[in-house]
Design an enzyme around this catalytic site. Structure first.
Site, short mmCIF file in Angstrom:
data_model
loop_
_atom_site.label_atom_id
_atom_site.label_comp_id
_atom_site.label_asym_id
_atom_site.label_seq_id
_atom_site.Cartn_x
_atom_site.Cartn_y
_atom_site.Cartn_z
N LYS A 131 -64.85 41.44 26.63
CA LYS A 131 -64.51 40.27 27.45
C LYS A 131 -64.15 40.69 28.86
CE LYS A 131 -63.80 37.48 23.48
NZ LYS A 131 -64.35 38.37 22.46
N ASN B 26 -72.17 38.82 22.29
CA ASN B 26 -71.85 39.73 21.18
C ASN B 26 -72.87 40.86 21.17
OD1 ASN B 26 -69.76 38.06 19.57
ND2 ASN B 26 -71.41 36.61 20.00
N ARG C 181 -73.25 26.57 15.31
CA ARG C 181 -72.03 26.47 14.49
C ARG C 181 -71.27 25.23 14.94
NH1 ARG C 181 -69.69 32.14 15.89
NH2 ARG C 181 -70.80 31.55 17.77
N SER D 76 -73.63 38.39 13.89
CA SER D 76 -73.99 38.05 12.51
C SER D 76 -74.66 36.68 12.38
CB SER D 76 -72.75 38.12 11.62
OG SER D 76 -71.77 37.28 12.14
N LYS E 230 -57.72 35.13 26.22
CA LYS E 230 -58.47 35.92 25.23
C LYS E 230 -58.10 37.40 25.31
CE LYS E 230 -62.67 33.14 25.16
NZ LYS E 230 -64.14 33.23 25.05
P1 ADP Z 1 -64.58 36.21 19.40
O1 ADP Z 1 -65.11 37.46 20.00
O2 ADP Z 1 -63.28 36.39 18.72
O3 ADP Z 1 -65.61 35.50 18.57
P2 ADP Z 1 -64.96 34.06 21.33
O4 ADP Z 1 -64.92 34.25 22.78
O5 ADP Z 1 -66.31 33.83 20.73
O6 ADP Z 1 -64.22 35.29 20.65
O7 ADP Z 1 -64.00 32.85 20.92
C1 ADP Z 1 -63.85 32.41 19.58
C2 ADP Z 1 -64.02 30.91 19.51
O8 ADP Z 1 -63.08 30.26 20.35
C3 ADP Z 1 -65.39 30.41 19.98
O9 ADP Z 1 -66.32 30.46 18.94
C4 ADP Z 1 -65.07 29.00 20.44
O10 ADP Z 1 -65.04 28.10 19.34
C5 ADP Z 1 -63.65 29.12 20.98
N1 ADP Z 1 -63.70 29.36 22.44
C6 ADP Z 1 -63.91 30.53 23.06
N2 ADP Z 1 -63.94 30.41 24.39
C7 ADP Z 1 -63.72 29.09 24.64
C8 ADP Z 1 -63.62 28.32 25.83
N3 ADP Z 1 -63.75 28.88 27.03
N4 ADP Z 1 -63.41 27.00 25.70
C9 ADP Z 1 -63.27 26.41 24.49
N5 ADP Z 1 -63.34 27.09 23.33
C10 ADP Z 1 -63.57 28.42 23.38
MG MG Z 2 -67.44 34.72 19.19
#
Ligand code: ADP
Ligand code: MG
Length: 381
Positions: free
Chosen positions: A200, A41, A347, A46, A258
Site C-alpha cells: 500500500k 494484489n 465480490r 486468489s 490502512k
Molecule cells: P487487503 O489487502 O486487506 O485486501 P484492501 O485495500 O483490499 O486490503 O481493503 C480491504 C477491503 O476494504 C476492500 O475489499 C474494500 O471492501 C474495503 N476498502 C478498501 N479500501 C477502501 C476505500 N478506499 N473505500 C471504501 N472501502 C474500501
Molecule cells: Mg484486497
C-alpha cells in the site's frame, strides 16, 4: 533485479487489480461515477479458480428463476485458464522441460478448491504440480551448486505463492525457505521486488505524478492512471503526515486507514480510525504512523442482492460490489513474452459492512451483468 547476486531467467506475475465505483452513496448515471483502484494484489491473488465456476452457477440460478433475459448479459469469464497459461509459459521457458510447478500453501488451507481448479488444468496439460507448506519445504527443498531448486529428486521451474503475504505467516522456518526459493533459478510468482510493488505504501507513492514520471511514463499515460488512482496520503512523521492526520480527524467518514497488510480485515474506519490516530496507539502496540496510509473512502452505489452464507438466513439487502481484474505476464529479462488480461472477479457485500474480503467472511463471489443504458428496465427483476 538481482537478489543476492542472482538474476532470475524468467519472471512470472499473476496479479489482480481491484476497483470500486464511487458515487458518494447515491445511485447516479454511470457516466458520473468513477472506477477507482482499491489496491493491486501482486501476491496470492486468489479466486481465479472459483470465479471461473461462478458463471455457470449464476447462469443456472437465473435459468431456474426464469430470468433468461439476464443470462447473456453476464460476460464470459475464465481467469484460471489465463493464469494456468502464464504458469505453463514460464515453465516452458525454464531450462528443464521436466521441471515441476510448486504451489506454496498455508498449513491449514481454507481456499484449496480455488487452487484445485489450477491443479486440474495443469494435470490435463501434463504439467507436474505439487503443493507444499513452508514447513514441508524446509525439510525437502534444496539448491544444487548452480542454484537449481529441487524437491527430493525433482527440479522446480515455477514457484507460485498462495501464502507468504502476512507477517504472521513468517516464522524462522518460513524465512529460511523463502530465502532458498528466492535465490533459486526458478521463476517465483511473485519475486520479492514484485511483492513489494504491491504494498500500500508503493500504491500511495504512485499517486504522485512525479513518481510516475520518474518511471518513464508519458504524460498521457500518467493522466489515464490518475483517472483511477484516488487520493492517498502517507503518514510519515513530519508536516505532510501531520496535515493528513488533521484531515482524517476533521472528516473521519471520508477516509480509510490502512496498515501495510494483505488479506482483508485490517483496515480501520470511523471511530476506530480516530481512536488509533488520536491515542497514537494501535491496540497493545505503539502506533508506527509511517506503517499506515490514509485513503479516500469510496461510497459505491448499492443494489438489492442476496448474500448466501452457510448458517445465515438469506434475505434481500442493499449490497455494494468490488471488481477485480486478473492479469498475468511472463518476462525474460526485459523481453515481455506474455502480458494478458485473464478475466474478472466480482465480490459483493452488505452495505452495512465496511471491510470486504471473502476469506475474511464479509464478501461473497458474484458476477456482473452488463446492461446497456438503453435497456435499464431489464434491471428490474
Ligand atoms: P487487503 O489487502 O486487506 O485486501 P484492501 O485495500 O483490499 O486490503 O481493503 C480491504 C477491503 O476494504 C476492500 O475489499 C474494500 O471492501 C474495503 N476498502 C478498501 N479500501 C477502501 C476505500 N478506499 N473505500 C471504501 N472501502 C474500501
Ligand atoms: Mg484486497
Amino acid at each position: 533485479m538481482k537478489v543476492d547476486g542472482i538474476t532470475k531467467p524468467v519472471t512470472l506475475g499473476i496479479i489482480r487489480s481491484d476497483y470500486m465505483l464511487d458515487s458518494e452513496g447515491t445511485v447516479k448515471h454511470l457516466d458520473d461515477m468513477v472506477l477507482w483502484q482499491v489496491e493491486l494484489n501482486t501476491i496470492a491473488a486468489s479466486f481465479g479458480g472459483v470465479a471461473s465456476k461462478m458463471l455457470s452457477l449464476h447462469r443456472h440460478v437465473l435459468r431456474s428463476a426464469g430470468l433468461h433475459h439476464l443470462i447473456d448479459l453476464m460476460p464470459d469469464n475464465n481467469p484460471i485458464a489465463g493464469i494456468a497459461d502464464a504458469i505453463i509459459c514460464a515453465r516452458k521457458l525454464y531450462k528443464n522441460p521436466q521441471a515441476l510447478v510448486l504451489l506454496v500453501c498455508h498449513e491449514f488451507e481454507r481456499n484449496v478448491f480455488d487452487q484445485n481448479c489450477l491443479h486440474y488444468i495443469l494435470q490435463e496439460r501434463d504439467v507436474p504440480f505439487v503443493r507444499k507448506t513452508f514447513a514441508e519445504l524446509d525439510q525437502q527443498a534444496r539448491l544444487d551448486d548452480k542454484r537449481s531448486l529441487y524437491i527430493g529428486q525433482k527440479e522446480v521451474a515455477v514457484v507460485y505463492y498462495r501464502t507468504g503475504y502476512d507477517p504472521q505467516q513468517y516464522d524462522e522456518v518460513a524465512w529460511r525457505v523463502r530465502r532458498i526459493l528466492e535465490r533459486s533459478l526458478a521463476a517465483c510468482c511473485p519475486d520479492i521486488p514484485t511483492q513489494l510493488a504491491g504494498t500500500k505504501k508503493v500504491q500511495q507513492k504512485l499517486t504522485s505524478p512525479d513518481e510516475l514520471s520518474s518511471l518513464g511514463l508519458s504524460g498521457t499515460c500518467i493522466a489515464r492512471l490518475q483517472q483511477t488512482f484516488t487520493t492517498i496520503h502517507g503518514l510519515d512523521e513530519g508536516e505532510e503526515g501531520d496535515m493528513a492526520v488533521q484531515k482524517a480527524l476533521a472528516n473521519p467518514d471520508q477516509y480509510v486507514l490502512k496498515p501495510q497488510r494483505e488479506g482483508g480485515g485490517n483496515n480501520l474506519y470511523d471511530e476506530d480510525m480516530v481512536r488509533v490516530l488520536t491515542s497514537g496507539r494501535d491496540g497493545e502496540r505503539g502506533m508506527d504512523r509511517a506503517a499506515y496510509i490514509l485513503m479516500h473512502r469510496f461510497r459505491p452505489p448499492s443494489s438489492r442482492n442476496v448474500v448466501i452464507c452457510p448458517g445465515a438466513p438469506c434475505h434481500v439487502q442493499p449490497c455494494v460490489s468490488e471488481l477485480g481484474v486478473f492479469g498475468s505476464y511472463v518476462r525474460c529479462g526485459t523481453e515481455m513474452i506474455l502480458n494478458n488480461c485473464c478475466g474478472h472477479l466480482l465480490r459483493s457485500k452488505s452495505l452495512a459492512l465496511k471491510d470486504g474480503g471473502v476469506m475474511a467472511g464479509n464478501a461473497a463471489l458474484n458476477n456482473p451483468c452488463l446492461v446497456p443504458m438503453s435497456a435499464q428496465p431489464l434491471l428490474k427483476l
